[in-house]
Design a protein around this motif. Sequence first.
Motif, PDB file in Angstrom:
ATOM      1  N   UNK A 164       0.736  -1.156  -0.013  1.00  0.00           N
ATOM      2  CA  UNK A 164      -0.180  -0.089   0.138  1.00  0.00           C
ATOM      3  C   UNK A 164       0.664   1.306  -0.042  1.00  0.00           C
ATOM      4  N   UNK A 165       0.388   2.421   0.878  1.00  0.00           N
ATOM      5  CA  UNK A 165       0.930   3.599   0.889  1.00  0.00           C
ATOM      6  C   UNK A 165       2.329   3.783   1.542  1.00  0.00           C
ATOM      7  N   UNK A 166       3.537   3.657   0.655  1.00  0.00           N
ATOM      8  CA  UNK A 166       4.564   3.532   1.173  1.00  0.00           C
ATOM      9  C   UNK A 166       5.589   4.775   0.219  1.00  0.00           C
ATOM     10  N   UNK A 167       6.418   5.541   1.124  1.00  0.00           N
ATOM     11  CA  UNK A 167       7.104   6.549   0.529  1.00  0.00           C
ATOM     12  C   UNK A 167       8.613   6.132   0.325  1.00  0.00           C
ATOM     13  N   UNK A 168       8.681   5.888  -0.970  1.00  0.00           N
ATOM     14  CA  UNK A 168      10.040   5.224  -1.305  1.00  0.00           C
ATOM     15  C   UNK A 168      11.132   6.238  -0.719  1.00  0.00           C
ATOM     16  N   UNK A 169      11.172   7.408  -0.869  1.00  0.00           N
ATOM     17  CA  UNK A 169      12.220   8.448  -0.737  1.00  0.00           C
ATOM     18  C   UNK A 169      12.803   8.230   0.701  1.00  0.00           C
ATOM     19  N   UNK A 170      11.707   7.888   1.530  1.00  0.00           N
ATOM     20  CA  UNK A 170      11.995   8.067   3.087  1.00  0.00           C
ATOM     21  C   UNK A 170      11.952   6.463   3.481  1.00  0.00           C
ATOM     22  N   UNK A 171      11.699   5.854   2.872  1.00  0.00           N
ATOM     23  CA  UNK A 171      11.439   4.170   3.318  1.00  0.00           C
ATOM     24  C   UNK A 171      10.777   3.971   4.421  1.00  0.00           C
ATOM     25  N   UNK A 172       9.550   4.275   4.399  1.00  0.00           N
ATOM     26  CA  UNK A 172       8.508   4.218   5.478  1.00  0.00           C
ATOM     27  C   UNK A 172       7.348   4.251   4.698  1.00  0.00           C
ATOM     28  N   UNK A 173       6.333   4.086   5.868  1.00  0.00           N
ATOM     29  CA  UNK A 173       4.648   4.197   5.203  1.00  0.00           C
ATOM     30  C   UNK A 173       4.397   5.607   5.027  1.00  0.00           C
ATOM     31  N   UNK A 174       3.441   5.698   4.267  1.00  0.00           N
ATOM     32  CA  UNK A 174       2.796   6.975   4.167  1.00  0.00           C
ATOM     33  C   UNK A 174       1.301   6.922   4.485  1.00  0.00           C
ATOM     34  N   UNK A 175       1.009   6.271   5.392  1.00  0.00           N
ATOM     35  CA  UNK A 175      -0.383   6.019   5.748  1.00  0.00           C
ATOM     36  C   UNK A 175      -0.412   6.858   7.173  1.00  0.00           C
ATOM     37  N   UNK A 176       0.486   6.888   7.944  1.00  0.00           N
ATOM     38  CA  UNK A 176       0.383   7.704   9.167  1.00  0.00           C
ATOM     39  C   UNK A 176       1.347   8.928   9.156  1.00  0.00           C
ATOM     40  N   UNK A 177       0.973   9.928  10.222  1.00  0.00           N
ATOM     41  CA  UNK A 177       1.875  11.131  10.072  1.00  0.00           C
ATOM     42  C   UNK A 177       3.289  10.808  10.113  1.00  0.00           C
TER      43      UNK A 177
END
Length: 186
Positions: A134-147
């Motif tokens: 799902x919601x994943x931020x590849x630049x920061x290597x973490x989820x982009x679901x929560x703050x």
Amino acid sequence: MADYSYIALTDFETGGRNSLTCQPMSIGAVIIDPVRLEILQSGDFYSLIRANWDEEWCKANNVEIPSEEALNITKLTREDSEKAQSWQEVHTRFEAHIKKFWTGNSVWKAPRFAGFNSDNYDLNIINRACKQFGSYDKEYSKNSLFHPIHSLDMMKIFHLTVENRKGWFSISLDNIRKALGITLTG
């Protein structure tokens, strides 16, 4: 500056101890209003998750087969797990549920992740699921679901509260519940 993002108190029950290789077997969450500190009526989510017990599949996917020790602790059974939806199906529903509580249209308005030992355990599982499904931020290597910055780990907060106080030898959730007069059953 006030942040009125909701709080998503989230917890997993898993089939192992290592948050990077365990299989989640259930997930529960409640959404909390950050001002009134009340659970929102429409904010609860709970689901069992089907674990995979096939040794070859687990090895190929770098996950542990659920252990008997973990099942005894969580009171979950293989039979219940086998009736549940897959981790991908549950995670898809969970993401949709959490996104209902974004207060804007960016991750900066997403709920804050919260729990007990959540930064070092549960958040690792969320990051794994978001990367895979799902919601994943590849630049920061973490989820982009929560703050992306703010989270609330109650274990850390309790550590600050009771550090160096007489009688506190452990900040386990059971010890904290006992000290606060909260029943250990149910």
